[in-house]
Write a protein that holds these residues in place. Structure first.
Motif, PDB file in Angstrom:
ATOM      1  N   GLU A   1      40.282  15.378  79.886  1.00 48.89           N
ATOM      2  CA  GLU A   1      39.595  16.666  79.751  1.00 48.89           C
ATOM      3  C   GLU A   1      39.916  17.601  80.925  1.00 48.89           C
ATOM      4  OE1 GLU A   1      35.437  16.108  78.859  1.00 48.89           O
ATOM      5  OE2 GLU A   1      35.904  14.924  77.070  1.00 48.89           O
ATOM      6  N   ALA A   2      41.188  17.727  81.221  1.00 48.86           N
ATOM      7  CA  ALA A   2      41.634  18.507  82.379  1.00 48.86           C
ATOM      8  C   ALA A   2      41.897  19.974  82.075  1.00 48.86           C
ATOM      9  CB  ALA A   2      42.901  17.871  82.962  1.00 48.86           C
ATOM     10  N   ALA A   3      41.897  20.345  80.801  1.00 52.44           N
ATOM     11  CA  ALA A   3      42.171  21.740  80.438  1.00 52.44           C
ATOM     12  C   ALA A   3      41.114  22.215  79.442  1.00 52.44           C
ATOM     13  CB  ALA A   3      43.562  21.866  79.829  1.00 52.44           C
ATOM     14  N   PHE A   4      40.639  23.439  79.655  1.00 50.90           N
ATOM     15  CA  PHE A   4      39.669  24.047  78.745  1.00 50.90           C
ATOM     16  C   PHE A   4      40.396  25.138  77.974  1.00 50.90           C
ATOM     17  CE2 PHE A   4      35.950  26.754  77.702  1.00 50.90           C
ATOM     18  CZ  PHE A   4      35.199  25.791  77.033  1.00 50.90           C
ATOM     19  N   ILE A   5      40.718  24.869  76.723  1.00 48.71           N
ATOM     20  CA  ILE A   5      41.542  25.745  75.903  1.00 48.71           C
ATOM     21  C   ILE A   5      40.799  26.100  74.619  1.00 48.71           C
ATOM     22  CG2 ILE A   5      43.767  26.001  74.713  1.00 48.71           C
ATOM     23  CD1 ILE A   5      44.038  25.671  77.760  1.00 48.71           C
ATOM     24  N   GLU A   6      40.649  27.413  74.409  1.00 49.37           N
ATOM     25  CA  GLU A   6      40.052  27.902  73.164  1.00 49.37           C
ATOM     26  C   GLU A   6      38.713  27.219  72.874  1.00 49.37           C
ATOM     27  OE1 GLU A   6      42.267  30.340  70.811  1.00 49.37           O
ATOM     28  OE2 GLU A   6      42.301  30.630  72.985  1.00 49.37           O
ATOM     29  N   GLY A   7      37.895  27.049  73.900  1.00 48.71           N
ATOM     30  CA  GLY A   7      36.546  26.537  73.712  1.00 48.71           C
ATOM     31  C   GLY A   7      36.398  25.029  73.663  1.00 48.71           C
ATOM     32  N   ARG A   8      37.465  24.284  73.974  1.00 50.45           N
ATOM     33  CA  ARG A   8      37.326  22.827  73.970  1.00 50.45           C
ATOM     34  C   ARG A   8      38.131  22.194  75.101  1.00 50.45           C
ATOM     35  NH1 ARG A   8      41.125  20.120  69.596  1.00 50.45           N
ATOM     36  NH2 ARG A   8      42.831  21.591  69.672  1.00 50.45           N
TER      37      ARG A   8
END
Length: 176
Positions: free
Chosen positions: A154-161
């Protein structure tokens, strides 16, 4: 650099001033960007500053990907964070023209860039980061010989997830 042995025939060429507008268009295309980074619109001023600075960096080897048949610029790729002592770099690629995606152009360009890294730059190791959801890119990297070395949960927050980020690497000794 020519990629005639692949399903797509591409070559890598140095970036030219005329490429700036196309690169600006691609970095502002949400569908392209979210494949490997969070999207945020980039202003012309920000882009111009980046474009002027990229050619001055000694730790970057940056190319446009051209279709050999038409001469069209279809993407860009680079080795970044080139480290002289460790002889390592990080690979990044973007096929900016949707009509050239899923046709082997990315695979051909990755192989050409890896060859450039190992043979011209004399690198020992090339690594990359890829979202775990980007199955097409993962397939391309594995096909080129890259091996998964790690997982950043969970290292990237992309488009709300939250997305996991995979780390892949390839050593010169693993390449023919």
């Amino acid at each position: 650099m020519n990629g005639s042995s692949f399903s797509a025939s591409v070559r890598l060429r140095p970036v030219k001033l005329e490429d700036s507008d196309l690169l600006f268009e691609w970095i502002n295309n949400r569908d392209l960007v979210v494949m490997n980074a969070p999207f945020r619109p980039i202003s012309e001023t920000e882009h111009k500053k980046w474009f002027e600075g990229i050619s001055l960096r000694k730790d970057v080897s940056f190319f446009m990907i051209e279709d050999s048949d038409s001469g069209l610029a279809i993407g860009s790729c680079q080795l970044t964070n080139i480290h002289d002592i460790h002889r390592s770099a990080e690979l990044q690629i973007r096929i900016g023209r949707f009509d050239f995606q899923n046709k082997g152009a990315g695979s051909a360009a990755v192989r050409l860039l890896v060859d450039h890294g190992f043979h011209t730059l004399k690198l020992h190791r090339i690594m990359l980061h890829v979202f775990s959801t980007n199955l097409r890119a993962i397939h391309v990297y594995q096909k080129a010989g890259f091996k998964q070395e790690g997982l950043l949960r969970e290292a990237a927050f992309i488009e709300g997830r939250w997305l996991d980020v995979l780390i892949f690497g390839l050593l010169r000794t693993e390449r023919s």
